[in-house]
Scaffold this motif. Structure first.
Motif, PDB file in Angstrom:
ATOM      1  N   MET A 247       1.377  -0.901   0.079  1.00  0.00           N
ATOM      2  CA  MET A 247       0.332  -0.243  -0.009  1.00  0.00           C
ATOM      3  C   MET A 247       1.078   0.984  -0.306  1.00  0.00           C
ATOM      4  SD  MET A 247      -3.259  -0.708   2.570  1.00  0.00           S
ATOM      5  CE  MET A 247      -4.682   0.102   2.334  1.00  0.00           C
ATOM      6  N   LEU A 248       2.208   1.209   0.527  1.00  0.00           N
ATOM      7  CA  LEU A 248       2.666   2.361   0.763  1.00  0.00           C
ATOM      8  C   LEU A 248       3.117   2.950  -0.485  1.00  0.00           C
ATOM      9  CD1 LEU A 248       4.741   2.177   3.687  1.00  0.00           C
ATOM     10  CD2 LEU A 248       3.166   4.128   3.326  1.00  0.00           C
ATOM     11  N   PRO A 249       3.653   2.031  -1.285  1.00  0.00           N
ATOM     12  CA  PRO A 249       4.450   2.818  -2.588  1.00  0.00           C
ATOM     13  C   PRO A 249       2.746   3.812  -3.662  1.00  0.00           C
ATOM     14  CG  PRO A 249       5.212   0.503  -2.566  1.00  0.00           C
ATOM     15  CD  PRO A 249       3.673   0.786  -1.313  1.00  0.00           C
ATOM     16  N   ALA A 250       2.041   3.169  -2.957  1.00  0.00           N
ATOM     17  CA  ALA A 250       0.035   4.075  -3.805  1.00  0.00           C
ATOM     18  C   ALA A 250       0.574   5.607  -3.211  1.00  0.00           C
ATOM     19  CB  ALA A 250      -0.723   3.284  -3.646  1.00  0.00           C
ATOM     20  N   TYR A 251       0.747   5.975  -2.550  1.00  0.00           N
ATOM     21  CA  TYR A 251       0.864   7.849  -1.692  1.00  0.00           C
ATOM     22  C   TYR A 251       2.057   8.375  -1.848  1.00  0.00           C
ATOM     23  CZ  TYR A 251      -3.939   5.137   0.400  1.00  0.00           C
ATOM     24  OH  TYR A 251      -4.617   4.206   0.158  1.00  0.00           O
ATOM     25  N   ASP A 252       1.967   9.209  -1.267  1.00  0.00           N
ATOM     26  CA  ASP A 252       3.159   9.810  -1.473  1.00  0.00           C
ATOM     27  C   ASP A 252       4.242   9.817  -1.225  1.00  0.00           C
ATOM     28  OD1 ASP A 252       1.513  12.302  -2.820  1.00  0.00           O
ATOM     29  OD2 ASP A 252       1.049  12.932  -0.340  1.00  0.00           O
ATOM     30  N   GLY A 253       5.861   9.617  -1.760  1.00  0.00           N
ATOM     31  CA  GLY A 253       7.280   9.069  -1.230  1.00  0.00           C
ATOM     32  C   GLY A 253       7.044   7.813  -1.703  1.00  0.00           C
ATOM     33  N   GLY A 254       6.284   6.667  -2.377  1.00  0.00           N
ATOM     34  CA  GLY A 254       6.247   6.163  -3.082  1.00  0.00           C
ATOM     35  C   GLY A 254       7.445   4.977  -2.379  1.00  0.00           C
ATOM     36  N   LEU A 255       8.287   4.834  -2.973  1.00  0.00           N
ATOM     37  CA  LEU A 255       9.130   3.978  -2.719  1.00  0.00           C
ATOM     38  C   LEU A 255      10.177   3.998  -1.970  1.00  0.00           C
ATOM     39  CD1 LEU A 255      11.120   2.222  -6.151  1.00  0.00           C
ATOM     40  CD2 LEU A 255       8.842   0.915  -3.759  1.00  0.00           C
ATOM     41  N   ASN A 256      10.247   5.289  -1.195  1.00  0.00           N
ATOM     42  CA  ASN A 256      11.471   6.393  -0.254  1.00  0.00           C
ATOM     43  C   ASN A 256      10.767   6.066   0.966  1.00  0.00           C
ATOM     44  OD1 ASN A 256      13.141   7.037  -2.038  1.00  0.00           O
ATOM     45  ND2 ASN A 256      11.696   8.877  -2.709  1.00  0.00           N
ATOM     46  N   THR A 257       9.742   6.082   0.972  1.00  0.00           N
ATOM     47  CA  THR A 257       8.896   5.762   2.349  1.00  0.00           C
ATOM     48  C   THR A 257       8.326   4.752   2.786  1.00  0.00           C
ATOM     49  OG1 THR A 257       6.715   6.118   1.078  1.00  0.00           O
ATOM     50  CG2 THR A 257       7.911   7.884   1.829  1.00  0.00           C
ATOM     51  N   THR A 258       8.767   3.902   1.892  1.00  0.00           N
ATOM     52  CA  THR A 258       8.190   1.869   2.400  1.00  0.00           C
ATOM     53  C   THR A 258      10.094   1.641   2.228  1.00  0.00           C
ATOM     54  OG1 THR A 258       6.894   1.790  -0.115  1.00  0.00           O
ATOM     55  CG2 THR A 258       8.155   0.106   0.705  1.00  0.00           C
ATOM     56  N   GLU A 326      20.078   6.486  19.020  1.00  0.00           N
ATOM     57  CA  GLU A 326      22.078   6.105  18.334  1.00  0.00           C
ATOM     58  C   GLU A 326      21.554   4.258  17.862  1.00  0.00           C
ATOM     59  OE1 GLU A 326      21.483   8.467  22.411  1.00  0.00           O
ATOM     60  OE2 GLU A 326      20.320   6.628  22.149  1.00  0.00           O
ATOM     61  N   ILE A 327      20.490   3.955  17.760  1.00  0.00           N
ATOM     62  CA  ILE A 327      20.689   2.836  17.078  1.00  0.00           C
ATOM     63  C   ILE A 327      20.358   3.178  15.423  1.00  0.00           C
ATOM     64  CG2 ILE A 327      19.286   0.808  15.927  1.00  0.00           C
ATOM     65  CD1 ILE A 327      18.693   0.117  18.555  1.00  0.00           C
ATOM     66  N   PHE A 328      19.721   3.855  14.976  1.00  0.00           N
ATOM     67  CA  PHE A 328      19.499   4.525  13.984  1.00  0.00           C
ATOM     68  C   PHE A 328      20.606   5.611  13.357  1.00  0.00           C
ATOM     69  CE2 PHE A 328      14.835   4.299  13.906  1.00  0.00           C
ATOM     70  CZ  PHE A 328      14.777   3.847  13.423  1.00  0.00           C
ATOM     71  N   GLU A 329      21.537   5.934  14.429  1.00  0.00           N
ATOM     72  CA  GLU A 329      23.008   7.069  13.816  1.00  0.00           C
ATOM     73  C   GLU A 329      23.938   6.442  14.366  1.00  0.00           C
ATOM     74  OE1 GLU A 329      23.980  10.022  17.196  1.00  0.00           O
ATOM     75  OE2 GLU A 329      22.018  10.658  17.602  1.00  0.00           O
ATOM     76  N   LEU A 330      23.709   4.767  14.041  1.00  0.00           N
ATOM     77  CA  LEU A 330      24.693   3.896  13.682  1.00  0.00           C
ATOM     78  C   LEU A 330      24.634   3.636  12.207  1.00  0.00           C
ATOM     79  CD1 LEU A 330      25.113   1.658  17.067  1.00  0.00           C
ATOM     80  CD2 LEU A 330      26.524   3.357  16.455  1.00  0.00           C
ATOM     81  N   LEU A 331      23.481   3.431  11.773  1.00  0.00           N
ATOM     82  CA  LEU A 331      23.159   2.851  10.515  1.00  0.00           C
ATOM     83  C   LEU A 331      23.829   3.776   9.337  1.00  0.00           C
ATOM     84  CD1 LEU A 331      19.292   1.500  10.371  1.00  0.00           C
ATOM     85  CD2 LEU A 331      21.323   0.341  11.331  1.00  0.00           C
ATOM     86  N   PRO A 332      23.978   3.674   8.352  1.00  0.00           N
ATOM     87  CA  PRO A 332      23.864   4.342   7.608  1.00  0.00           C
ATOM     88  C   PRO A 332      22.668   5.148   6.611  1.00  0.00           C
ATOM     89  CG  PRO A 332      24.748   2.090   6.481  1.00  0.00           C
ATOM     90  CD  PRO A 332      23.591   1.405   7.970  1.00  0.00           C
ATOM     91  N   LYS A 333      23.107   6.517   6.261  1.00  0.00           N
ATOM     92  CA  LYS A 333      21.710   7.425   6.056  1.00  0.00           C
ATOM     93  C   LYS A 333      21.122   7.502   7.062  1.00  0.00           C
ATOM     94  CE  LYS A 333      21.835   5.602   1.666  1.00  0.00           C
ATOM     95  NZ  LYS A 333      21.454   5.000   0.358  1.00  0.00           N
ATOM     96  N   ALA A 334      21.656   7.612   8.028  1.00  0.00           N
ATOM     97  CA  ALA A 334      20.666   7.895   9.590  1.00  0.00           C
ATOM     98  C   ALA A 334      19.778   8.992   9.513  1.00  0.00           C
ATOM     99  CB  ALA A 334      21.979   7.910  10.285  1.00  0.00           C
ATOM    100  N   ASP A 335      20.881  10.367   8.716  1.00  0.00           N
ATOM    101  CA  ASP A 335      19.133  11.098   8.515  1.00  0.00           C
ATOM    102  C   ASP A 335      18.083  10.867   7.746  1.00  0.00           C
ATOM    103  OD1 ASP A 335      20.222  10.500   5.870  1.00  0.00           O
ATOM    104  OD2 ASP A 335      20.200  12.955   5.279  1.00  0.00           O
ATOM    105  N   ILE A 336      17.841   9.664   7.273  1.00  0.00           N
ATOM    106  CA  ILE A 336      17.192   9.460   6.001  1.00  0.00           C
ATOM    107  C   ILE A 336      15.848   8.416   6.570  1.00  0.00           C
ATOM    108  CG2 ILE A 336      15.621   8.347   4.069  1.00  0.00           C
ATOM    109  CD1 ILE A 336      18.120   9.490   2.612  1.00  0.00           C
ATOM    110  N   TYR A 337      16.374   7.096   7.552  1.00  0.00           N
ATOM    111  CA  TYR A 337      15.870   6.199   8.313  1.00  0.00           C
ATOM    112  C   TYR A 337      15.503   6.249   9.857  1.00  0.00           C
ATOM    113  CZ  TYR A 337      17.444   3.507   4.860  1.00  0.00           C
ATOM    114  OH  TYR A 337      17.771   2.459   3.385  1.00  0.00           O
ATOM    115  N   SER A 338      16.051   7.387  10.216  1.00  0.00           N
ATOM    116  CA  SER A 338      15.658   7.674  11.583  1.00  0.00           C
ATOM    117  C   SER A 338      14.180   8.733  10.927  1.00  0.00           C
ATOM    118  CB  SER A 338      16.461   9.176  12.988  1.00  0.00           C
ATOM    119  OG  SER A 338      16.797  10.184  11.688  1.00  0.00           O
TER     120      SER A 338
END
Length: 503
Positions: A247-258, A326-338
């Protein structure tokens, strides 16, 4: 409960290791070597679609195995040809699925062609993958009824994921094309089937005799009627697990929000791993207890499973949510995934609630009221679709997680009341209240712990300190007050083994 705890613990270790490999694949390897479109196809779409397809095509056989195997179990008669029945019968469902799949290609194309052309390009590749997933599920269920779930978990959780990661690296280094990547990945699933068959042979249970009399057995009518019911329930449950990614790909943001939802929900899904392990090994014991009408044993399993799962779920939720930033900040692209931190909260809390209610589905599906289990899954499917339709347009990926929490609360609450009224069984004791008090007390105390520095070292140090506090207060409290005999015995057993290892 002893064998349940031992097998469940081993299975949890394997599954957590597999989860770690999966996280490494998704966060590092796939992100590095696949384009966003390729990532969407390889990591999400193909797996989600084929898993849902297989849940329909296997026509309820994994559940039939769990419920009825004890009626055929006899090594002297080679289980009366039950394994042969399991290997032949899926061909019927897969044949019907294949006809429908090829006939509805035009409809599929009209839905996805403009948004996901790569999915259309690899449409036919999903057919053999569906076959493989269906047979892996059936063979795992056969191992499960022999109370052996660890090696199948190693094959599925570690073997397939390690091979997927290695293949993507090979693709990224230019050794294979993307089409070859898809084809070889499907071949690894074929190898998974072979590995399961070899393991069953090592167990001495590979009875390939096909006894066609099974289909004439008076019990067969009950089996296939039961299979049709649980087919709908199981397929609905599988669909529910993947509905957000549809369902998420059908709304704003598409695959990015997914992608944000996918990463955050994977973190939260760690909480549910012990439930899956305990449920897997408990199913045949529940089926046997229902056959003997041993209500006392069923009630014991219900209460003990609820308590131990609530303890483990609450413990893991504390460890994740108290350290989520802290977990999110350890991930690559933390600014997106957080951005998905509230997905972790809502989705994780839904898993804790599901675990705290114990093995309600497993009890219901093995009782004479198994048909009602389908009604509850349909209720959950309707709830989660409606809540997603309402909340995703407003809150995007956070709305999808909130929809999951809302639906799970209503779903489990309704099942709890049904089981209480119809079977006079309920999973909660005063120990449940004690765990809840420890959970809340630990959470508010950990909130007082400040972040220790910044960067990688600061984040890791903060996670370690908070985790130690959670272990001491929550874990120590469970042991000190002896809230769960099973938890206390398991910890003592582990400590004894560690002392032996040190010697």
């Amino acid at each position: 409960m002893g064998i349940i705890i031992r097998q469940g613990l081993k299975n949890s270790v394997v599954t957590y290791a597999g989860t770690a490999v999966g996280v490494l694949n998704v966060l590092v390897i796939y992100n590095k070597f696949l384009t966003q479109e390729q990532f969407g196809l390889y990591a999400s779409a193909m797996v989600s679609f084929t898993t849902v397809f297989a849940s329909f095509a296997q026509i309820g056989l994994p559940h039939i195995t769990t419920r009825y195997f004890n009626r055929f179990c006899n090594d002297d008669t080679r289980h009366n040809g039950f394994l042969g029945f399991l290997l032949v019968t899926p061909l019927i469902g897969l044949f019907i699925f294949t006809i429908l799949y090829l006939s509805l290609q035009g409809v599929f194309n009209s839905i996805y062609e403009s948004k996901s052309p790569l999915l259309i390009q690899y449409y036919y590749y999903m057919l053999p993958l569906t076959f493989c997933i269906a047979y892996i599920s059936v063979l795992e269920s056969y191992s499960k009824v022999h109370l052996r779930i660890v090696v199948p978990a190693i094959i599925r959780e570690l073997g397939l994921r390690l091979s997927n990661g290695a293949l993507v690296i090979a693709f990224g280094l230019g050794y294979i094309s993307f089409e070859q990547l898809i084809a070889i990945t499907i071949f690894t699933y074929v190898l998974g089937i072979v590995a399961l068959l070899l393991y069953i042979k090592l167990l001495g249970k590979l009875y390939l005799t096909i006894d066609w009399q099974i289909y004439k057995n008076p019990l067969f009518k009950e089996m296939y009627q039961y299979g049709l019911w649980v087919l709908l329930a199981g397929a609905s449950f599988t669909l529910i697990q993947h509905v957000e990614k549809i369902m998420l790909p059908a709304y704003d943001g598409g695959l990015n929000t997914t992608a944000i939802f996918d990463i955050a929900s994977r973190i939260a899904l760690v909480i549910a791993i012990p439930r899956n392990a305990i449920a897997s090994i408990s199913l045949p014991l529940l089926a046997e207890s229902w056959q003997k009408n041993d209500i006392a044993h069923i009630e014991e399993l219900y209460k003990k499973s609820s308590l131990i799962l609530f303890i483990v779920g609450a413990f893991l939720f504390l460890g994740i949510w108290c350290n989520v930033d802290e977990i999110f900040e350890l991930l690559p692209k933390a600014d997106i995934y957080s951005q998905g931190r509230w997905v972790v909260f809502f989705f994780g809390l839904s898993k804790v609630i599901d675990m705290a209610t114990g093995l309600n589905s497993e009890i219901l599906i093995n009782s004479k009221y198994y048909r009602y289990d389908l009604a509850f899954y349909v209720l959950l499917a309707i709830l989660i679709v409606i809540t997603n339709l309402i909340l995703i347009p407003i809150y995007s990926f956070n709305g999808a997680a909130l929809a999951a929490l809302t639906s799970v609360v209503v779903y489990n609450g309704t099942k709890f009341l049904f089981i209480k009224i119809k079977l006079d069984l309920q999973p909660f004791t005063w120990d449940t209240v004690k765990v809840l008090a420890l959970f809340l007390g630990t959470y508010f105390l950990v909130l007082l712990v400040p972040r220790i520095g910044t960067g990688f070292v600061g984040n890791v140090t903060t996670i370690v300190i908070r985790s130690v506090i959670i272990c001491v207060i929550f874990g120590g409290g469970v042991l000190y007050f002896n809230i769960s005999d099973d938890a206390t015995k398991t910890v003592k057993s582990i400590l004894r083994k560690l002392r032996i290892m040190k010697k």
